[in-house]
Design a protein around this motif. Sequence first.
Motif, short mmCIF file in Angstrom:
data_model
loop_
_atom_site.label_atom_id
_atom_site.label_comp_id
_atom_site.label_asym_id
_atom_site.label_seq_id
_atom_site.Cartn_x
_atom_site.Cartn_y
_atom_site.Cartn_z
N ARG A 72 42.27 -11.82 -52.02
CA ARG A 72 42.29 -10.40 -52.43
C ARG A 72 42.71 -10.24 -53.88
O ARG A 72 42.20 -9.38 -54.60
CB ARG A 72 43.26 -9.63 -51.52
N HIS A 117 44.48 -14.73 -47.25
CA HIS A 117 43.98 -13.37 -47.48
C HIS A 117 44.49 -12.80 -48.79
O HIS A 117 43.73 -12.25 -49.59
CB HIS A 117 44.42 -12.49 -46.30
N ILE A 127 37.07 -9.99 -46.02
CA ILE A 127 37.42 -11.32 -46.53
C ILE A 127 37.14 -12.32 -45.43
O ILE A 127 37.71 -12.26 -44.35
CB ILE A 127 38.90 -11.38 -46.96
N CYS A 150 46.01 -7.84 -41.16
CA CYS A 150 44.97 -7.78 -42.20
C CYS A 150 43.63 -7.49 -41.51
O CYS A 150 42.85 -8.41 -41.24
CB CYS A 150 44.89 -9.10 -42.97
N LEU A 188 39.83 -9.02 -42.18
CA LEU A 188 39.50 -10.44 -42.08
C LEU A 188 38.34 -10.68 -41.13
O LEU A 188 38.19 -10.02 -40.11
CB LEU A 188 40.72 -11.23 -41.59
N LEU A 206 37.15 -16.06 -43.93
CA LEU A 206 37.89 -17.31 -44.02
C LEU A 206 37.28 -18.35 -43.08
O LEU A 206 36.88 -18.03 -41.95
CB LEU A 206 39.36 -17.10 -43.65
N GLU A 243 47.40 -15.17 -43.60
CA GLU A 243 47.71 -14.02 -44.46
C GLU A 243 47.87 -14.45 -45.92
O GLU A 243 47.49 -13.71 -46.84
CB GLU A 243 48.98 -13.34 -43.98
#
Length: 349
Positions: free
Chosen positions: A325, A321, A6, A33, A36, A8, A318
């Motif tokens: 997700r 995230h 993921i 996480c 990331l 960001l 988070e």
Amino acid sequence: MTTGEIRLAIDAMGGDKGASMVIPGLAVALLRCPNLVFELFGDRAALEAEVAKHPTLKDRVTIHHTDVSVPMDAKPSQALRMGRRVSSMWQALESVKSGTSAATVSAGNTGALMAMAKFCLRGMPGVDRPALAAIWPTIRGESIVLDVGASIGHDTDNLVAHALLGAAMSRAVFGIDKPKVGLLNVGEEEVKGLEEVREAGAILRAGTFPHMRYEGFVEGDDIGKGAVDVVVAEGFSGNIALKTAEGTARQLAEYLRMSIGRTLRARIGYVLAKPAFARLRDKMDPRKINGAVFLGLNGLVIKSHGGTDEYGFASAVELAHDMVRNDLQARITSDLAALTESKELANAG
């Protein structure tokens, strides 16, 4: 549910401390996480110096240099003029618009971020005014409250759309299949409150919404009780409720601090009750729920409190995230399409 990496986009110069808070926050978030990956926007020299302190970030960040950051006290119009296309905040948003990143996280100027996000990403079909949604600690756990100040003066359609936005966020973040939704009002009776609120309540009562359950009007004290999973408020009242709650929490903490040190008996009582106070402090820690979300845009934008530390910023990361997700944007798109279809059927009938 989204799997794999993921990515960001991070406005690395935002907040009161800029990169010295943001980069350690990313390191904390990466521990929790590990999937990331970060696109960092800001001053390259400052970012490289901070990233060097956190070896775990070395292969998880890409740095994009810009000399311009939006001041925390800049007016939205001023920020748009000076920071459009060149600031770390704008470039982080552009990364989401282009599809490079799945969400933007910024601890920068709230008004500037809202203005730039609306200008860069635009509103989703069916959303006239995006909402700023906050996670609110309650007796029963946590609820979502929106709008807490993205804009003032919502009409009936805005309130109905925001009910769907909040319910979609509740499903994505808390895993609630059919969240309970309430409209913030001055009383529970259907005849009370502003006309826009009463009309929105009538639409939500009469409509069929498979992914939420409308519970009616709720009052201010119902927020902390956790009476519903999602509280929908007009931006003016929502922002006042948020600031009042924050101020009350600080007031009670100060009362407690003053009382503990007043007498020897009180100090002894504090020692005996220290584990309970520790649990209370942990429960009320604002860093754990740091991160408000701009809902209703063509892209995910998370606003971290500008004065937080690395642990608070990690919570905002988070949150981003978790929403990526759990495909928050897809949920919102589906729910808004269903709302539009129901309106068209009603008009045709």
